[in-house]
Scaffold this active site. Sequence first.
Site, PDB file in Angstrom:
ATOM      1  N   SER A  41      -5.916  -8.008  -9.117  1.00  0.00           N
ATOM      2  CA  SER A  41      -6.974  -7.364  -9.894  1.00  0.00           C
ATOM      3  C   SER A  41      -6.501  -7.185 -11.323  1.00  0.00           C
ATOM      4  O   SER A  41      -5.298  -7.034 -11.579  1.00  0.00           O
ATOM      5  CB  SER A  41      -7.312  -5.994  -9.301  1.00  0.00           C
ATOM      6  OG  SER A  41      -8.190  -5.273 -10.151  1.00  0.00           O
ATOM      7  N   TYR A  78      -6.009   2.274  -5.843  1.00  0.00           N
ATOM      8  CA  TYR A  78      -6.311   0.838  -5.797  1.00  0.00           C
ATOM      9  C   TYR A  78      -5.497   0.090  -6.850  1.00  0.00           C
ATOM     10  O   TYR A  78      -4.893  -0.949  -6.569  1.00  0.00           O
ATOM     11  CB  TYR A  78      -7.803   0.626  -6.039  1.00  0.00           C
ATOM     12  CG  TYR A  78      -8.219  -0.824  -6.138  1.00  0.00           C
ATOM     13  CD1 TYR A  78      -8.369  -1.601  -4.993  1.00  0.00           C
ATOM     14  CD2 TYR A  78      -8.468  -1.421  -7.372  1.00  0.00           C
ATOM     15  CE1 TYR A  78      -8.755  -2.933  -5.075  1.00  0.00           C
ATOM     16  CE2 TYR A  78      -8.847  -2.737  -7.463  1.00  0.00           C
ATOM     17  CZ  TYR A  78      -8.994  -3.491  -6.317  1.00  0.00           C
ATOM     18  OH  TYR A  78      -9.375  -4.812  -6.403  1.00  0.00           O
ATOM     19  N   LYS A 138      -2.582  -2.947  -6.431  1.00  0.00           N
ATOM     20  CA  LYS A 138      -2.659  -4.261  -7.069  1.00  0.00           C
ATOM     21  C   LYS A 138      -1.481  -4.481  -8.023  1.00  0.00           C
ATOM     22  O   LYS A 138      -1.050  -5.626  -8.229  1.00  0.00           O
ATOM     23  CB  LYS A 138      -3.992  -4.411  -7.807  1.00  0.00           C
ATOM     24  CG  LYS A 138      -5.198  -4.444  -6.858  1.00  0.00           C
ATOM     25  CD  LYS A 138      -5.077  -5.537  -5.810  1.00  0.00           C
ATOM     26  CE  LYS A 138      -6.312  -5.620  -4.933  1.00  0.00           C
ATOM     27  NZ  LYS A 138      -6.224  -6.704  -3.921  1.00  0.00           N
TER      28      LYS A 138
END
Length: 249
Positions: free
Chosen positions: A144, A158, A162
Site C-alpha cells: 500500500s 493497517y 503494510k
Amino acid sequence: MNNFSPLAGKRALVTGAARGIGAAIALKLAEDGADFAITYEKSADKAAALVAEMQALGRSAVAIQADAASPEASRSAVEQTVAQLGGLDILINNAGVLIPRSFSDQPLEEIDLQLDVNVRGVFVVTQAALKHIPNGGRIISVGSNAGLSVPFAGITVYAATKAAMESFTRGLARELGPRDITVNLVRPGPIDTDMNPADGPLAPSVLPGLAIARYGKAREVAEAVAFLAGPGAAYITGSGILVDGGIAA
C-alpha cells in the site's frame, strides 16, 4: 487474449482473489497465459465464477477455500495448488484486510486480525510456497502507499502492517537473489473495491490528496502486478511500484 502470452506455462497462486484487486490480478495473469489457483474465504460463488471465466480463456484454474489468518489453511492452499497445477512459479500475496479506526480505541481483535492476515499470513504462505517455486520464479505482494507514508488519520495499524511488507520484500529479495527469484511489491493507493469504495467513509479524507482526482481501478493494479510477474521485470527485485494516483507525490 493477446497473441503474445508472456506467462504461458507459468503457474500462479493469488491469495484472496475472489473479488476486487485479487480477481483483477487473476484475470490479467490468465489473459497473459498463466494457469492459476485463487484462495477465498467466504465468496464461494464469486470464486467459482472467476474460475469459470479463466477456464473459458483456456487456462487451468482452481479455487481453494482458505482463511488467510489461518497458518494451516494457508499451507494447505499452497499444497493444493501444487497438486492441481503441477507446480508453482508465481506467488501473489494479495489477501489483506483494512479496518479503519482511531488507534486509541481500536479493539485488540481488530488489531490482531490485520496483523494475522496482512503480515503473518504473508509470511506463512510465502514460506510454504518457497518449497516449490523454482529458480527464476516471482513473489509479488500487494502492499500500500500507506506503507511508505500515511496520508490521513484512521489507518494506523493497517499502515504499520503494510510498512512491514516493505522490509520483508527487501530482506527476502536479498535471500532469493542467488536463485533469480524476484521479490517485489505493488503499492496501491485508493482503489475502488468493496474494502474501500470510492463513495465510502474514507473518500472525503482521500480525494483531496490525489493528483489524479479519482479512485483507481483494480485493473490498473493488476497491470502493474503482471509486469512484475513477466519476463521484462527479471532485473527488478526488492522494489515496488506505486499505483496511487499521486497521493504519495
